[in-house]
Design a protein around this motif. Structure first.
Motif, PDB file in Angstrom:
ATOM      1  N   UNK A  25       9.991  -8.414  -2.564  1.00 52.34           N
ATOM      2  CA  UNK A  25      11.223  -9.188  -2.484  1.00 52.34           C
ATOM      3  C   UNK A  25      11.405  -9.671  -1.055  1.00 52.34           C
ATOM      4  N   UNK A  26      12.166 -10.738  -0.894  1.00 56.15           N
ATOM      5  CA  UNK A  26      12.357 -11.312   0.436  1.00 56.15           C
ATOM      6  C   UNK A  26      13.351 -10.516   1.270  1.00 56.15           C
ATOM      7  N   UNK A  27      14.440 -10.108   0.678  1.00 58.46           N
ATOM      8  CA  UNK A  27      15.501  -9.425   1.417  1.00 58.46           C
ATOM      9  C   UNK A  27      16.095  -8.320   0.542  1.00 58.46           C
ATOM     10  N   UNK A  28      15.298  -7.289   0.233  1.00 53.36           N
ATOM     11  CA  UNK A  28      15.738  -6.289  -0.757  1.00 53.36           C
ATOM     12  C   UNK A  28      16.947  -5.470  -0.353  1.00 53.36           C
ATOM     13  N   UNK A 282       3.621 -14.172  -0.408  1.00 48.85           N
ATOM     14  CA  UNK A 282       4.547 -13.409   0.419  1.00 48.85           C
ATOM     15  C   UNK A 282       3.726 -12.560   1.388  1.00 48.85           C
ATOM     16  N   UNK A 283       3.953 -12.725   2.685  1.00 50.46           N
ATOM     17  CA  UNK A 283       3.117 -12.097   3.709  1.00 50.46           C
ATOM     18  C   UNK A 283       3.893 -11.011   4.437  1.00 50.46           C
ATOM     19  N   UNK A 284       3.246  -9.865   4.611  1.00 53.33           N
ATOM     20  CA  UNK A 284       3.772  -8.793   5.450  1.00 53.33           C
ATOM     21  C   UNK A 284       2.675  -8.348   6.408  1.00 53.33           C
ATOM     22  N   UNK A 285       2.972  -8.378   7.703  1.00 54.21           N
ATOM     23  CA  UNK A 285       2.084  -7.792   8.706  1.00 54.21           C
ATOM     24  C   UNK A 285       2.583  -6.366   8.917  1.00 54.21           C
ATOM     25  N   UNK A 286       1.822  -5.395   8.432  1.00 48.54           N
ATOM     26  CA  UNK A 286       2.323  -4.025   8.334  1.00 48.54           C
ATOM     27  C   UNK A 286       1.846  -3.136   9.472  1.00 48.54           C
ATOM     28  N   UNK A 287       2.667  -2.152   9.788  1.00 50.70           N
ATOM     29  CA  UNK A 287       2.290  -1.118  10.742  1.00 50.70           C
ATOM     30  C   UNK A 287       1.265  -0.186  10.107  1.00 50.70           C
ATOM     31  N   UNK A 330       1.096 -10.788  -1.046  1.00 52.17           N
ATOM     32  CA  UNK A 330       1.449 -10.370  -2.401  1.00 52.17           C
ATOM     33  C   UNK A 330       0.930  -8.953  -2.644  1.00 52.17           C
ATOM     34  N   UNK A 331      -0.168  -8.777  -3.378  1.00 48.40           N
ATOM     35  CA  UNK A 331      -0.654  -7.418  -3.657  1.00 48.40           C
ATOM     36  C   UNK A 331      -2.071  -7.196  -3.135  1.00 48.40           C
ATOM     37  N   UNK A 365      -1.833 -20.660   6.006  1.00 45.38           N
ATOM     38  CA  UNK A 365      -0.602 -21.244   6.560  1.00 45.38           C
ATOM     39  C   UNK A 365       0.552 -20.261   6.457  1.00 45.38           C
ATOM     40  N   UNK A 366       0.633 -19.525   5.345  1.00 45.42           N
ATOM     41  CA  UNK A 366       1.699 -18.540   5.173  1.00 45.42           C
ATOM     42  C   UNK A 366       1.561 -17.404   6.186  1.00 45.42           C
ATOM     43  N   UNK A 367       0.327 -17.003   6.469  1.00 42.65           N
ATOM     44  CA  UNK A 367       0.092 -15.949   7.473  1.00 42.65           C
ATOM     45  C   UNK A 367       0.493 -16.451   8.852  1.00 42.65           C
TER      46      UNK A 367
END
Length: 381
Positions: A25-28, A282-287, A330-331, A365-367
Motif C-alpha cells: 500500500x502507498x500510505x498504510x 511500487x518501489x521500496x528501497x529497504x534497510x 511489488x513482490x 524509471x520507478x526506481x
C-alpha cells in the motif's frame, strides 16, 4: 483427523507476507506522529542500529511504510507521548508501550541473574545511580563528568563505568531511555518516565507465548517456528504447543510452501482469503534490518534472494557492497544498491548497483523516482 496442509507457491506466500508488512500500500498508516505509533504497533518492533552511512535503520524502516515520515515523529512518540519504548527483542528495538508487560518478566530475570557482561557492576553502583537520577533528573552519559575513566574492554565500550551501570539498569527495567539523539541516550527512572503510580503487572509465561505468536501472525502473515522465535530458541517449545492447540481449534491453518515442504508453516484463514493487489511498480528501497529482510532463510525461501550483509567483510570480498539495500518492486527483489549519504555535499552516492534480474524501462524509471525521494529523506533536516 488433522487437516491436510494448504499448499502455497512461494509467490502466494510472499504476497501474504508483503501484505502483513504493509508494503503493498502507498500510505498504510497515514502520516504524522500517529502513523509512527501505528506502524510500530502493527510491526511489533522496529530494530535500532548504529550504522549511519545512510539514515539509521529505525528511521529507514518507518520511512518505507510512511511516505511523509519525519524523525521528529519518532522522537515525539518516545519522549512526549511515550507510546513506544526501547528494549531488546532479537536486537535493541522500539516497542509499543502497550506491550511493556510482556517484557517485564525478562527485566525481572535480569535483576535476579545479571548477564556476565555486567559482572563488574555492583549493587552499590546501581543504588548510587538510582539516587543520582532521583536527585538530578534524566541523565545521558555526557552529563556524567565525575567518572574515573577506565580502559575500554572492546571497541564499542565506554571509558566511563557509569555507562555500564546504566546499561545494566536498562536491561533490569530500572531505567528507561527517555530520549535519543542519534546514538546518545538519556536515561530516566522507569516509573518517573512513564508516570506510574503503580507499575503494570508482568505478563504470565502463557501470555508471553501468545504475544510472540500473535505478533508474528500480525506482522508476517504466514509463520514458522523459526520466524516466530527469531534468535529466541528457548521460546520454541511453548510456542509449538500453542500452535498445535490453535490448529486443533481451527484458529490456525497449516500450510506448506513450495521449496520448503518439510518446514511447517501456519497462517490464518483470513490471510489466505486476501487477494494480492495487481502489479503497480511500487518501489521500496529497504534497510538490511527491515523486518522483511532480517530473517535471511525466510527471505531466500520466499523471494529467492540471498541477502548478504557485508559491512564487516573485507572490501575485496564484498559481492553487493558495504551496506547494500535490497530494492523491492511489488513482490520481487530486483536489485541491491550500496548507497552512501554525502551529508557535506548534500547528495546520495551510489557506491555499487547490482541488478538481480532484468527489468523494464518502466521499472527502472520507478526506481529512479523512488531514489530521488529517498535522497530527499536522507538530507532532510
Amino acid at each position: 483427523m488433522p487437516k491436510k496442509p494448504v499448499s502455497l507457491t512461494a509467490a502466494q506466500a510472499r504476497a501474504i507476507w508483503i501484505r502483513a508488512q504493509k508494503l503493498d500500500e502507498t500510505e498504510p498508516f497515514g502520516a504524522g506522529p500517529a502513523a509512527t505509533r501505528a506502524a510500530i504497533e502493527h510491526l511489533g518492533y522496529v530494530q535500532i542500529d548504529t550504522i549511519n552511512v545512510i539514515e539509521r535503520c529505525h528511521h529507514h524502516i518507518l520511512y518505507a511504510r510512511i511516505p511523509a515520515y519525519r524523525r521528529s515523529d519518532l522522537a515525539s512518540q518516545q519522549s512526549a507521548q511515550k507510546s513506544v519504548f526501547e528494549y531488546w527483542t532479537h536486537a535493541l528495538s522500539y516497542v509499543p508501550t502497550a506491550d511493556l508487560p510482556f517484557f517485564l518478566p525478562a527485566m525481572k530475570a535480569y535483576r535476579e541473574n545479571p548477564s556476565a557482561w555486567f559482572g563488574s557492576v555492583t549493587r552499590a553502583e546501581v543504588n548510587a545511580m538510582t539516587r543520582r537520577l532521583k536527585k538530578e533528573g534524566p541523565l545521558s552519559i555526557r552529563d556524567i563528568d565525575d567518572d574515573e575513566l577506565v580502559d575500554k574492554t572492546h571497541p564499542w565500550a565506554s571509558r566511563k563505568p557509569s555507562k555500564r551501570v546504566l546499561q545494566l539498569m536498562f536491561y533490569q527495567g530500572l531505567v528507561a531511555i527517555a530520549e535519543r539523539q542519534g546514538m546518545l541516550k538519556t536515561y530516566d527512572l522507569i516509573g518517573r518516565h512513564f508516570g506510574w503510580e503503580k507499575a503494570p503487572r508482568p505478563a504470565t509465561e502463557r501470555q508471553v507465548t501468545a504475544y510472540l505468536l500473535d505478533r508474528a501472525l500480525r506482522s508476517q502473515g504466514i509463520v514458522s517456528l523459526d520466524s516466530i522465535c527469531h534468535l529466541n530458541a528457548p521460546a520454541k517449545k511453548a510456542v509449538r504447543e500453542l500452535i498445535e492447540s490453535r490448529v486443533r481449534r481451527r484458529l490456525l491453518v497449516p500450510v506448506t510452501i513450495e521449496g520448503a515442504e518439510k518446514t511447517p508453516h501456519w497462517t490464518t484463514s483470513q490471510a489466505l482469503e486476501q487477494v494480492a493487489p495487481p502489479p503497480a511498480n511500487r518501489v521500496h528501497v529497504l534497510s538490511p534490518f527491515d523486518p522483511l529482510i532480517i530473517q535471511r532463510k525466510r527471505l531466500k525461501l520466499m523471494f529467492g534472494y540471498d541477502h548478504i550483509f557485508e559491512a564487516y567483510v573485507p572490501a575485496a570480498k564484498r559481492q553487493y557492497g558495504y551496506f547494500a539495500l535490497p530494492v523491492l518492486v511489488d513482490d520481487r527483489v530486483v536489485a541491491a544498491i550500496d548507497l552512501k549519504t554525502d551529508r557535506a555535499n548534500q547528495s546520495l552516492l551510489v557506491q555499487q548497483w547490482t541488478w538481480l534480474e532484468d527489468v523494464s524501462a518502466e521499472v527502472k524509471a520507478a526506481i529512479d523516482t523512488e531514489l530521488g525521494r529517498f535522497e530527499r529523506f536522507q538530507l532532510m533536516q
